[in-house]
Design an enzyme around this catalytic site. Structure first.
Site, PDB file in Angstrom:
ATOM      1  N   LYS A  77       0.844  -1.203   0.000  1.00 34.11           N
ATOM      2  CA  LYS A  77       0.000   0.000   0.000  1.00 34.11           C
ATOM      3  C   LYS A  77       0.882   1.255   0.000  1.00 34.11           C
ATOM      4  O   LYS A  77       2.090   1.163   0.280  1.00 34.11           O
ATOM      5  CB  LYS A  77      -0.932  -0.020   1.213  1.00 34.11           C
ATOM      6  CG  LYS A  77      -0.214  -0.040   2.554  1.00 34.11           C
ATOM      7  CD  LYS A  77      -1.163  -0.396   3.697  1.00 34.11           C
ATOM      8  CE  LYS A  77      -0.407  -0.473   5.010  1.00 34.11           C
ATOM      9  NZ  LYS A  77      -1.250  -0.983   6.105  1.00 34.11           N
TER      10      LYS A  77
ATOM     11  N   TYR B 218      15.893  29.987   8.572  1.00 25.46           N
ATOM     12  CA  TYR B 218      14.763  30.734   9.130  1.00 25.46           C
ATOM     13  C   TYR B 218      14.844  30.845  10.637  1.00 25.46           C
ATOM     14  O   TYR B 218      15.269  29.907  11.317  1.00 25.46           O
ATOM     15  CB  TYR B 218      13.448  30.035   8.771  1.00 25.46           C
ATOM     16  CG  TYR B 218      13.033  30.211   7.332  1.00 25.46           C
ATOM     17  CD1 TYR B 218      12.667  31.456   6.831  1.00 25.46           C
ATOM     18  CD2 TYR B 218      13.009  29.119   6.469  1.00 25.46           C
ATOM     19  CE1 TYR B 218      12.273  31.611   5.504  1.00 25.46           C
ATOM     20  CE2 TYR B 218      12.615  29.259   5.141  1.00 25.46           C
ATOM     21  CZ  TYR B 218      12.244  30.510   4.666  1.00 25.46           C
ATOM     22  OH  TYR B 218      11.866  30.651   3.368  1.00 25.46           O
TER      23      TYR B 218
HETATM   24  C1  LIG Z   1      -0.446  -2.015   6.752  1.00 25.56           C
HETATM   25  C2  LIG Z   1      -1.029  -3.284   7.185  1.00 25.56           C
HETATM   26  C3  LIG Z   1      -0.222  -4.418   7.381  1.00 25.56           C
HETATM   27  C4  LIG Z   1       1.292  -4.368   7.338  1.00 25.56           C
HETATM   28  O1  LIG Z   1       1.789  -3.791   8.527  1.00 25.56           O
HETATM   29  P1  LIG Z   1       3.386  -3.675   8.801  1.00 25.56           P
HETATM   30  O2  LIG Z   1       3.490  -3.153  10.180  1.00 25.56           O
HETATM   31  O3  LIG Z   1       3.887  -2.673   7.800  1.00 25.56           O
HETATM   32  O4  LIG Z   1       3.949  -5.005   8.590  1.00 25.56           O
HETATM   33  C5  LIG Z   1      -0.856  -5.628   7.642  1.00 25.56           C
HETATM   34  N1  LIG Z   1      -2.196  -5.697   7.753  1.00 25.56           N
HETATM   35  C6  LIG Z   1      -3.005  -4.615   7.598  1.00 25.56           C
HETATM   36  C7  LIG Z   1      -4.480  -4.764   7.740  1.00 25.56           C
HETATM   37  C8  LIG Z   1      -2.458  -3.373   7.326  1.00 25.56           C
HETATM   38  O5  LIG Z   1      -3.241  -2.305   7.190  1.00 25.56           O
END
Ligand SMILES: *Cc1c(COP(=O)(O)O)cnc(C)c1O
Length: 342
Positions: free
Chosen positions: A36, A238
């Site tokens: 994702k 800044y």
């Molecule tokens: C993002 C996500 C994962 C992966 O999590 P990590 O901590 O990056 O391994 C797994 N299951 C769900 C439902 C997620 O949203």
């Protein structure tokens, strides 16, 4: 380097090595690669292709749009959309042959569904003990862990709650483990695991990923574009937050918070020609200053992440997790260049 402000390098060797490491001991449990948010900023297609070639069985994304884009490149594997989507998106999901997560009715027809059980995340899903909707398109049963990185007791409780429900549905694909659980809780494996952050060689525990046999996949480098000496009393940046007490050499690096080098990283360390040097003063939108013990040549490489400088270090200073650091990198080719090695 032709003057590109910075370069993000993705090391496919490291990625392959991480997939192999995470598959160790999995037996018949499938590894589903979580890609994702553009593969946590690493490039979803590159990561997906490499993970699938190393034996990952499915891809997980957050949105229908992410799933549709990956479906164009990967016609075959299961692609699971983890976040809730609206009924108006069902036709697209059907067209892309995407799997969806569902909590309770009304459920769509003709889409493979994974029922989500809320075992303690307190977010989305039906409660343990609530009626599980039976539906012919349900193929999976899933849950998500809230504290697998820091709280073994609560994690075991969530796993036990899930196991109780899972044992009633032997025909469904059951999955609960994120990276932290995959690495620490063999009992969380079930039929599939869903690692994200560990694939990228980043530690779910905020520690050195090498301790878990993982290799960072992403490096981010820039160059010194100007070198100057501040006289005592002169400042850089800044709000004049850094004022030189002594004659001080500084280098200007053309990367700022709009690129994802957060303003809170003032005072952090980066590597200048391989040497640790401190970020001085306020980080601007498009540049920052780094302290030097002596003048270096314009063009000297500045490593922001990589070459032994861990993203975990920046995350700790920012009081966050590496997920946020890598997802926050600005992918626009108008600001950075990308290269894939291996
Ligand atoms: C993002 C996500 C994962 C992966 O999590 P990590 O901590 O990056 O391994 C797994 N299951 C769900 C439902 C997620 O949203």
């Amino acid at each position: 380097m032709a003057i590109s402000r910075s370069e993000i390098t993705i090391d496919r060797h490291a990625l392959r090595s991480n997939v192999r490491r995470l598959k160790e001991g999995l037996g018949r449990t499938q590894l589903w690669a979580v890609v994702k948010a553009n593969g946590y900023g690493h490039g979803a297609e590159t990561v997906a292709a490499t993970a699938l070639a190393e034996g990952a069985s499915a891809l997980c994304v957050a949105t229908i749009g992410e799933g549709m884009r990956l479906r164009q490149a990967f016609p075959d594997p299961r692609i699971l959309v983890l976040s809730p989507c609206s009924p108006s998106e069902y036709p697209l999901a059907r067209e892309g042959r995407l799997d969806l997560v569902a909590a309770d009715g009304p459920l769509p027809e003709g889409i493979p569904l994974h029922l989500k059980i809320d075992t303690g995340m307190g977010r989305w899903g039906v409660g343990v003990g609530e009626a599980i909707v039976s539906h012919r398109d349900v193929v999976g049963l899933m849950s998500h862990l809230a504290s697998a990185d820091i709280d073994p007791e609560f994690t075991e409780l969530q796993i036990a709650r899930f196991a109780t429900v899972a044992s009633e549905y032997p025909e469904l694909i059951c999955h609960i483990a994120n990276s932290a659980a995959l690495l620490r809780f063999p009992s969380a494996r079930f039929d599939a695991v869903r690692p994200g952050i560990a694939l990228y060689g980043l530690s779910p525990f905020g520690t050195d990923p090498m301790e878990d046999g993982l290799r960072p996949v992403l490096s981010w480098r820039s160059r010194v574009v100007q070198v100057k000496q501040l006289a005592p009393g002169e400042s850089t940046g800044y709000q004049r937050r850094y004022i030189a007490a002594d004659p001080t050499w500084i280098g200007i690096v053309p990367v700022g918070y709009a690129d994802g080098f957060c303003r809170g990283l003032s005072g952090s360390e980066v590597l200048v020609g391989g040497m640790r040097r401190r970020v001085l003063g306020t980080i601007s939108m498009d540049s920052f200053a780094v302290g030097l013990d002596r003048p270096v040549s314009v063009g000297t490489v500045v490593t922001l992440i990589g070459d032994g400088l861990l993203a975990e270090e920046h995350a700790r200073l920012l009081n966050t997790i590496t997920h946020e650091i890598v997802c926050g990198l600005n992918p626009s080719p108008t600001r950075t260049r990308r290269a894939v090695l291996g």
